[in-house]
Design a protein around this motif. Structure first.
Motif, PDB file in Angstrom:
ATOM      1  N   LEU A 170      61.110  32.474  60.248  1.00 52.19           N
ATOM      2  CA  LEU A 170      59.953  31.685  59.843  1.00 52.19           C
ATOM      3  C   LEU A 170      60.252  30.195  59.864  1.00 52.19           C
ATOM      4  CD1 LEU A 170      58.799  33.970  56.909  1.00 52.19           C
ATOM      5  CD2 LEU A 170      57.558  33.597  59.047  1.00 52.19           C
ATOM      6  N   LEU A 195      56.877  38.028  58.175  1.00 48.80           N
ATOM      7  CA  LEU A 195      56.082  38.020  56.941  1.00 48.80           C
ATOM      8  C   LEU A 195      56.022  39.408  56.317  1.00 48.80           C
ATOM      9  CD1 LEU A 195      53.115  35.740  58.069  1.00 48.80           C
ATOM     10  CD2 LEU A 195      54.807  35.196  56.318  1.00 48.80           C
ATOM     11  N   CYS A 234      57.074  41.019  52.541  1.00 51.43           N
ATOM     12  CA  CYS A 234      56.207  41.862  51.708  1.00 51.43           C
ATOM     13  C   CYS A 234      56.938  43.134  51.295  1.00 51.43           C
ATOM     14  CB  CYS A 234      54.937  42.231  52.470  1.00 51.43           C
ATOM     15  SG  CYS A 234      53.750  40.914  52.609  1.00 51.43           S
ATOM     16  N   ALA A 273      56.131  35.026  50.721  1.00 44.14           N
ATOM     17  CA  ALA A 273      55.306  35.487  51.841  1.00 44.14           C
ATOM     18  C   ALA A 273      53.968  34.767  51.854  1.00 44.14           C
ATOM     19  CB  ALA A 273      55.089  36.995  51.754  1.00 44.14           C
ATOM     20  N   TRP A 295      54.502  31.115  53.093  1.00 41.75           N
ATOM     21  CA  TRP A 295      54.749  31.062  54.538  1.00 41.75           C
ATOM     22  C   TRP A 295      53.479  31.379  55.322  1.00 41.75           C
ATOM     23  CZ3 TRP A 295      58.247  28.642  56.992  1.00 41.75           C
ATOM     24  CH2 TRP A 295      59.543  28.503  56.497  1.00 41.75           C
ATOM     25  N   TYR A 296      52.730  32.342  54.850  1.00 44.43           N
ATOM     26  CA  TYR A 296      51.482  32.711  55.533  1.00 44.43           C
ATOM     27  C   TYR A 296      50.515  31.532  55.572  1.00 44.43           C
ATOM     28  CZ  TYR A 296      46.935  34.857  56.375  1.00 44.43           C
ATOM     29  OH  TYR A 296      45.690  35.152  56.875  1.00 44.43           O
TER      30      TYR A 296
END
Length: 948
Positions: A567, A585, A589, A597, A600-601
């Protein structure tokens, strides 16, 4: 309106007055094309005519250069008409000149008479006629565009100019630039540069002049930025200014809207001025007046844009460099060219008027020249895309490179256009298959649900050996996405690992199968080699490894480190890698790292919104829905899953759309919208789905729906089926799908608590310590098996775990059971407070069914929170309600709204009760509430992202 021309007109008018005193005057007005020389001349002629002078006009055009005496014929035609109007016999016209403009320049009447003698005779005759006419009244002779006049006419005009010392005659000429293919006659310079000739220079309008002209022509007030843009585009060319304002007036008449305050708005006005057809036509007119060479160079500038160097322009136009430079100077003088055309619409006008075949040929030659010059592939491809196939050796590689760059930038539609043209331009079968493979990947990016056919049609060429191993395996991966496993495995079996590139690609394919299609690992006739990816492996392979580790081990430090490494390293993976960022990602999770997560999403989606890549966005939204679901943001999860399903769905099932359906079913079930779930489950999934990770989510989600709707046996079947597959594939971690919890709940409803206890104890015994969310869910299930008095401590531990992991929907369920336990134990006050906390959490998550089961006593319908956004969605609400609070005050306020006492808050935050009270005093003041009751019943979000 003659803006910035008043001084010139005054000087010229003075000359007219001077000529009326029997002092002949000759004047010349020079300037570039379209600066208004003709307008000045016409204005002067009108003034002279109104003052009683006779006006004779000559207008020259480029084609007149080849017709002797054509200009002089116009002069005598005007003289003849004047005499006839006054009842006098027609003009005395020199021999050989006819009023229709034709001329006889044949052999002289006498052998001893030369052409020069003939010219002298006509000139003398002309002078005599003009002098006789000037004796009667003042005479103004205007000659427009004298640079185009034929030499015979120039000879006569020079003769006349040299002898205008006495008669009341004014000879007024305008001179513009010669066409580039016109030789400059020496006699023209002799005429213009006589000592007796008054010379004037006409320039383009200044910025202020442009403003005045525009304002005089506009039907409404013009914005400031419009004025600036008009001058920038026109460079003071009056005709271009007039055209821009006319386009503006036309748009204003058709598009004008009215604001609430009745002020006019012109929606077409932006910082980048919008041009129209009048402007484009005027540009063409100005350019064509410069001649065919200038038109050709202007078209080449339009094609080449910023790459239009003198050398390339010369090569493309077929004109020598010196002439090209002259053309650019002329085009610059009329305001059309700077380093390039001043506005794209200019290029559109210049190119659209060309015949199609001629334009296509010009584009092909431009592409070839740019390629030879080392231009970037996309610059070369731009010309090829607009000209059709070109069967040359260099074309296909250039188009493929351009497509790859476009894909890397997320411009999938452009990439597909390049690849389609590459396929049409290729004459080699192997090369064409390679292009088709890239085209299939591009189609997957753009229309993932409808891309199966593009992969399947390549199966035969692949098995015939016409596609290299790495590309062939990517086609197999595309078939796997569409659940065409037999075809995909046939290709996988066909590829051998005797080549380094193929061996590397096989490792990546196996990693994909482990993460997304674990059921396929049991099916290959020849085992796919299992090699652990290294630090130098592609990022998508490392991301798949991270996801596989998290599926196998749950909370795994290596999985988390690998995922975050991927990432951090890239936000734009190669688009044909089916799993890059989404896999990383997902790994977070499955490791119960929900907050990282989520962050980053959010970052990745901000980077990806401009991409023309529905597949990538759809897969990312699937992961976003999973994150939202596990954070208790149920409405958001539904919306994200629906968006992903829209992007990924097609005529048949695929793993992307199946995953989206599973997440939507689980989220809607938690919200209590069972009717919507029934519609989603109406379509029968293919058996191939249950060889995939998405199939596990589907089974678990369907089991949750069956359990919620009283179909307990069907739910148990789904949960146990899911568990059987997970154990067989060695991915038995509750963060993937907590099937044991679902099965245990089903056994309890079926009256078999012992079977339920066995499942729960097995899950707790094998539970990794880092999975706080899963541990909290397990403790919740175990508490239900305990006697009432033993439940609260276990439920409180469960709540602590779920609160720490941000799993607010599950936390609300724990509080609901805790409230019931307190109620049955007779602790009604605590039960009521806990029930209220549970209700508020459930309401914030959008779990309406859970809210209804709680029936809070302290919250009336009038005071129910109006916002039902999930916890993670509460950011905006939190900003509105708690924006004025400090971080410490927000913590205290949120715990109060969740029903905690001051002592409990002090214990949780490790502060004194007195400090809690001080914080509360400031909270009441800032939120304009009087007491705890109003704060509890207010419209507050309980789990906003910014609260902590």
């Amino acid at each position: 309106m003659l803006v910035e021309r008043s001084k010139l007109l005054a000087d010229l008018s003075e000359l007219l007055v001077r000529s009326t005193r029997n002092r002949g005057v000759v004047a010349a007005i020079s300037g570039s094309t379209a600066v208004g020389k003709t307008t000045v001349l016409s204005t002067l002629a009108s003034r002279a005519s109104m003052a009683g002078s006779m006006v004779l006009s000559v207008v020259n055009a480029p084609h007149d250069r080849g017709h002797p005496f054509s200009g002089l014929a116009q002069l005598f035609h005007g003289l003849h008409a004047h005499k006839l109007e006054n009842g006098v016999a027609g003009a005395d016209i020199p021999s050989g000149i006819h009023l229709d403009g034709s001329v006889e320049m044949g052999a002289p009447p006498h052998p001893s008479t030369t052409i020069q003698d003939r010219l002298a005779a006509v000139a003398q005759h002309t002078h005599r006629v003009v002098a006789e006419l000037a004796a009667e009244r003042s005479l103004l002779i205007t000659v427009d565009d004298i640079q185009h006049a034929d030499e015979a006419t120039l000879y006569c005009l020079r003769y006349l100019a040299q002898r205008l010392t006495q008669p009341s005659v004014t000879l007024m000429m305008t001179r513009g630039p010669l066409l580039l293919d016109e030789p400059a006659p020496r006699i023209l310079d002799d005429l213009i540069h006589q000592t007796s000739v008054r010379r004037f220079q006409l320039h383009q309008l200044s910025a202020e002049g442009t403003r005045k002209l525009a304002e005089s022509l506009s039907t409404s007030a013009l914005p400031e930025h419009f004025m600036t843009e008009v001058h920038r585009l026109s460079q003071g060319n009056p005709r271009l200014v007039e055209a821009l304002v006319e386009d503006f007036n036309l748009r204003a008449a058709s598009d004008q809207v009215t604001c609430g305050d009745d002020s006019a708005i012109h929606p077409g006005l932006t910082d980048d001025l919008s041009t129209g057809p009048v402007f484009q036509q005027e540009v063409l007119s100005c350019v064509h007046r410069l001649g065919p060479y200038a038109v050709r160079v202007a078209r080449c500038v339009a094609l080449l844009g910023g790459a239009a160097t003198p050398l390339l322009l010369s090569q493309l136009s077929g004109i020598n460099k010196e002439l090209v430079e002259r053309c650019r100077e002329l085009l610059t003088s009329i305001g059309v060219v700077d380093a390039r055309l001043r506005h794209p619409s200019m290029g559109q006008a210049l190119l659209h008027e060309m015949p199609h075949d001629e334009l296509a040929d010009l584009r092909h030659r431009a592409a070839a020249l740019l390629y030879d010059d080392g231009a970037p592939p996309r610059a070369v491809a731009a010309h090829l895309l607009n000209s059709g196939p070109l069967h040359e050796e260099w074309v296909v590689p250039v188009l493929q490179d351009a497509a790859q760059h476009a894909l890397m930038e997320g411009e999938v539609s452009l990439a597909l256009k390049c690849l389609k043209l590459a396929r049409e331009s290729s004459s080699d079968e192997t090369e064409r298959v390679s292009v088709m493979s890239r085209y299939a990947l591009g189609q997957w990016q753009l229309k993932p649900g409808h891309s199966a056919q593009h992969f399947l049609r390549l199966k035969q060429p692949i098995t015939a050996g016409k596609l290299p191993g790495g590309d062939a395996l990517r086609m197999a991966e595309g078939m796997m996405f569409h659940l065409h496993f037999d075809d995909a495995l046939e290709i996988v079996h066909h590829e051998h690992d005797d080549h380094e590139g193929t061996r590397t690609a096989l490792h990546g394919t196996r990693q994909l199968m482990s993460a997304e299609f674990p059921g396929l690992l049991e099916r290959p006739r020849r085992p796919v080699p299992e090699v652990r990816p290294s630090a130098t492996s592609p990022s998508d392979v490392r991301a798949l490894l991270a996801m596989t580790l998290a599926m196998e081990r749950g909370s795994d430090e290596e999985a988390v480190d690998l995922a975050e490494q991927v990432l951090r390293s890239s936000h734009s993976p190669e688009p044909w890698k089916l799993n890059g960022l989404p896999a990383a990602l997902t790994a977070l999770c499955y490791a119960d790292e929900l907050e990282p997560a989520r962050k980053w999403y959010k970052t990745i989606m901000a980077d990806s919104r401009t991409y023309d890549a529905p597949a990538e966005l759809g897969l990312l939204e699937c992961v976003g829905a999973l994150i939202s679901l596990r954070l208790g943001q149920l409405p958001r999860a539904v919306q994200q899953a629906q968006s992903a399903r829209t992007r990924l769905s097609g005529r048949s099932w695929n793993i992307g759309s199946a995953m989206a359906v599973a997440l939507q079913v689980e989220s809607l079930t938690a919200m209590g919208d069972h009717e919507a779930v029934v519609k989603l489950l109406a379509a029968e999934p293919p058996q191939a789905l249950f060889l995939t990770r998405a199939g596990l989510h589907y089974l678990y989600a369907r089991g949750r729906h069956h359990l919620a709707t009283g179909k307990t046996s069907m739910a148990l079947t789904d949960f146990l089926g899911c568990g059987t597959l997970m154990q067989r594939w060695k991915v038995d971690t509750p963060t993937l799908a907590p099937w044991r919890l679902g099965a245990a709940e089903a056994w309890m409803r079926l009256g078999n608590p012992d079977r339920a206890a066995q499942l729960l104890e097995k899950q707790r015994a094998a539970h990794p310590t880092g999975l706080t969310r899963s541990r909290g869910m397990t403790l919740h299930a175990l508490a239900r098996l305990q006697p009432i008095r033993k439940q609260p401590p276990v439920l409180l531990d469960a709540y602590t775990c779920l609160e720490a992991s941000g799993a607010w929907h599950e936390a609300a369920g724990v509080l609901a059971d805790l409230s019931r336990a307190y109620q049955e134990m007779g602790e009604t006050v605590v039960a009521r407070q806990t029930s209220q906390r549970a209700w508020r959490l459930a309401k914030s998550c959008g779990a309406e069914l859970l809210c209804q089961s709680l029936q809070p006593t302290r919250v009336s319908p009038a005071s129910e929170p109006r916002d039902t956004a999930g916890p993670g969605e509460g950011q905006n609400v939190d900003q509105h309600d708690f924006a004025g609070l400090s971080k410490s005050e927000r913590r205290v306020a949120i715990l109060v709204t969740q029903g905690y006492s001051n002592r409990e808050i002090a214990d949780r935050l490790f502060i004194t009760v007195s400090t809690v009270e001080q914080h509360l005093t400031r909270v009441y003041r800032k939120l304009n509430v009087r007491n705890r009751e109003q704060l509890l019943n207010g419209d507050r979000n309980l789990t906003g992202d910014n609260a902590w």
